[in-house]
Write an enzyme that holds these catalytic residues in place. Structure first.
Site, PDB file in Angstrom:
ATOM      1  N   HIS A   1     -14.760  82.869  45.799  1.00  0.00           N
ATOM      2  CA  HIS A   1     -16.639  83.506  45.776  1.00  0.00           C
ATOM      3  C   HIS A   1     -17.187  83.204  44.471  1.00  0.00           C
ATOM      4  O   HIS A   1     -16.065  83.851  43.554  1.00  0.00           O
ATOM      5  CB  HIS A   1     -16.562  84.518  47.153  1.00  0.00           C
ATOM      6  CG  HIS A   1     -17.384  85.158  47.610  1.00  0.00           C
ATOM      7  ND1 HIS A   1     -18.513  84.978  47.000  1.00  0.00           N
ATOM      8  CD2 HIS A   1     -17.926  84.872  48.668  1.00  0.00           C
ATOM      9  CE1 HIS A   1     -19.679  85.579  47.516  1.00  0.00           C
ATOM     10  NE2 HIS A   1     -19.466  85.101  49.009  1.00  0.00           N
ATOM     11  N   HIS A   2     -18.363  82.945  44.403  1.00  0.00           N
ATOM     12  CA  HIS A   2     -18.821  82.493  43.548  1.00  0.00           C
ATOM     13  C   HIS A   2     -19.091  84.555  43.134  1.00  0.00           C
ATOM     14  O   HIS A   2     -19.461  84.991  41.671  1.00  0.00           O
ATOM     15  CB  HIS A   2     -20.115  81.877  43.984  1.00  0.00           C
ATOM     16  CG  HIS A   2     -20.220  81.680  41.882  1.00  0.00           C
ATOM     17  ND1 HIS A   2     -19.982  82.272  41.410  1.00  0.00           N
ATOM     18  CD2 HIS A   2     -20.835  80.169  41.941  1.00  0.00           C
ATOM     19  CE1 HIS A   2     -20.888  81.702  40.134  1.00  0.00           C
ATOM     20  NE2 HIS A   2     -21.745  79.828  40.781  1.00  0.00           N
ATOM     21  N   ALA A   3     -18.805  85.476  44.078  1.00  0.00           N
ATOM     22  CA  ALA A   3     -19.270  86.565  43.432  1.00  0.00           C
ATOM     23  C   ALA A   3     -17.984  87.473  42.491  1.00  0.00           C
ATOM     24  O   ALA A   3     -18.448  88.434  41.557  1.00  0.00           O
ATOM     25  CB  ALA A   3     -19.095  88.030  44.639  1.00  0.00           C
TER      26      ALA A   3
ATOM     27  N   ASN B   1     -19.130  86.712  36.482  1.00  0.00           N
ATOM     28  CA  ASN B   1     -20.363  85.877  36.284  1.00  0.00           C
ATOM     29  C   ASN B   1     -21.228  86.222  35.064  1.00  0.00           C
ATOM     30  O   ASN B   1     -21.682  87.711  34.912  1.00  0.00           O
ATOM     31  CB  ASN B   1     -21.475  85.557  37.436  1.00  0.00           C
ATOM     32  CG  ASN B   1     -20.760  85.475  38.577  1.00  0.00           C
ATOM     33  OD1 ASN B   1     -20.866  83.981  38.788  1.00  0.00           O
ATOM     34  ND2 ASN B   1     -20.448  85.956  39.939  1.00  0.00           N
TER      35      ASN B   1
END
Length: 521
Positions: A138-140, A316
């Site tokens: 997941h990009h989170a 991120n």
């Protein structure tokens, strides 16, 4: 517990069934000579021994009451490895196209938020007896550069896996989730800290605004900062810029890195400028084929890292800039020169404001509001009517320059699998690996069912541009000069490619005999 930053949580709040927010990678693997074991079981054992090297493996989300604030990461001391590492067997004949299609389907489904947000798929049944690995995270919890650091934890530089020290034994807490009062108190404390961080960034933000309003000298000659040329605040409408479904189409290609660097060196452009030029040429051909090439140049949303050198934290730290693709320029060399000029100005702009871009911001009340707006935006199909902020997402991620090994198997490819979104139905991501540029094109299947054509055009554009550049270094006769990209009308009139031609194009990009045996359509 560990709080998600405002940027990390945004990838959770804007996720819908149509727009899963995970990224991944597809690796074709070469098993050791004479291998007779069960590679799936070897992978599980390999991951089990490395899970303590990255918190991505063992952390999961704890949601706030009523979603009034961002969730937090908590440790999961009971990870079900059989769930997270799965086996898939392709039906015969196990072609590269079948592999692409299966990865597209796997990439279309959401990750289970009650578990750590990652999955690995060991895919066998490929032509030639090879295997593949598809990873999904997941990009989170991870961006492009953090993903490279994550890969280092599970990859090796030699066929023999390095010895990893076992983790220190920790007492199990037997807690599935945190209590309501504990979560509410953490949310309040974190919100106050976020406001403090935001106030501290005000001086940097003020300086950034001043640099935009009052241009400053940038070199000894006294030239002034200026906006990028040909910058359009909104991109033209194309078939790529629509509301999307959860169905995906995926295509991969590889291009020699040395050849792309040669093009850049000869034209005075960066590697990233040439990549943008290749993508622009492919899109120009594709849209011309359908009679949909706009007069205005397409624009690309380009991720820009805010990460300091050496920072490998799993979060991120990224922003986005918009650049022209100069698709209104027919000649590929002149197109790259236009892109390079715009890119230089965009980098100067980003350099002025980079320090002032926040990655963490107050989020009290934001989750339910952002989730509702994201769902409404998709269901209303506003993306079909509103001018797009950009036409396509293009990302270039630096990777390992040497061969890597996973559970004793050699990685032959490093194809990225990224995220299309409402209004930008196509994502073109490239990762450098072991002397190659590996392209992964992921799109909404309904909006771009023929993404494989765009991938073929990408290779064709590279070949034509390389020939043009080589011709610049030596006197060329009229017969030796490679023509520029076709004008829109001529390209639109060109007959569609046959399946045989597409197959031939795919075969030319295999990086070595072993990869060709494993993944040839």
């Amino acid at each position: 517990m560990k709080h998600l930053s405002g940027l990390d949580a945004t990838f959770l709040h804007t996720e819908t069934p149509e727009t899963p927010m995970h990224v991944g990678g597809l690796h074709v693997l070469e098993l050791p000579a004479g291998y007779k074991g069960d590679f799936y079981e070897d992978v599980k054992a390999h991951v089990q021994s490395r899970m303590h090297l990255s918190e991505v493996f063992t952390r999961k989300l704890a949601l706030m009451p009523f979603e009034l604030s961002n969730p937090v990461w908590v440790d999961d001391d009971d990870v079900d490895l059989a769930y997270h590492v799965r086996r898939v067997t392709l039906p015969r004949p196990g072609t590269l196209r079948q592999l692409e299609q299966y990865v597209a389907r796997l990439h279309s489904t959401l990750l289970d938020r009650s578990r750590p947000l990652w999955e690995f798929f060991v895919i066998d049944g490929l032509q030639g007896g090879g295997v593949a690995l598809y990873s999904k995270l997941h990009h989170a919890g991870i961006d492009g550069q953090a993903g490279a650091a994550f890969a280092e934890a599970i990859m090796d530089l030699t066929p023999e896996p390095r010895v990893i020290k076992a983790p220190r034994q920790m007492a199990r807490r037997n807690r599935y989730q945190l209590g309501v009062a504990e979560l509410a108190g953490a949310a309040l404390t974190n919100t106050l800290q976020q406001y403090v961080k935001l106030v501290k960034t005000f001086p940097d933000m003020a300086r950034a605004v001043k640099s935009l309003v009052v241009p400053q000298p940038t070199n000894k000659a006294g030239s002034l900062w200026k906006l990028p040329k040909n910058l359009n605040l909104l991109g033209p409408r194309t078939p790529l810029n629509v509301a999307i479904t959860n169905q995906r189409a995926y295509a991969v290609r590889s291009i020699p890195l040395a050849e792309v660097k040669l093009i850049g060196k000869r034209l005075g452009a960066s590697l990233n400028d040439v990549v943008l030029g290749l993508c622009a040429g492919a899109l120009r051909h594709y849209l011309s084929d359908h009679g949909k090439l706009p007069k205005k140049p397409l624009t690309a949303a380009i991720p820009v890292t805010l990460r300091e050198p050496g920072d490998t934290t799993s979060n991120n730290q990224v922003s986005m800039t918009v650049m022209t693709l100069a698709t209104d320029v027919a000649d590929p060399i002149e197109r790259i020169k236009a892109i390079a000029e715009s890119s230089a100005a965009a980098k100067s702009l980003m350099g002025n404001i980079k320090a002032a871009i926040p990655t963490d911001f107050p989020s009290f009340g934001a989750p339910w509001l952002m989730s509702g707006l994201a769902s409404m935006y998709g269901r209303s199909r506003f993306a079909d009517r509103l001018p797009p902020v950009a036409n396509v997402v293009i990302s270039n991620v630096p990777g390992a320059p040497v061969p890597l090994y996973f559970a004793g198997a050699k990685l032959l490819t490093y194809y990225p699998v990224s995220i299309p979104s409402h209004g930008m139905a196509l994502n073109m991501t490239v990762q450098s690996y072991n002397g190659m540029l590996d392209f992964g094109l992921i799109a909404c299947r309904r909006a771009v069912p023929d993404v494989d054509d765009i991938a073929d055009y990408l290779v064709e554009e590279h070949r034509a541009l390389l020939a043009r550049v080589k011709a610049l270094d030596a006197p060329a006769t009229a017969a030796e000069v490679v023509p520029a990209s076709l004008p829109a009308k001529a390209a639109a009139a060109r007959p569609r490619k046959t399946p045989a031609r597409k197959t031939a194009a795919r075969k030319t990009v295999a990086r070595k005999p072993a990869a060709r045996k494993t993944a040839t359509a």
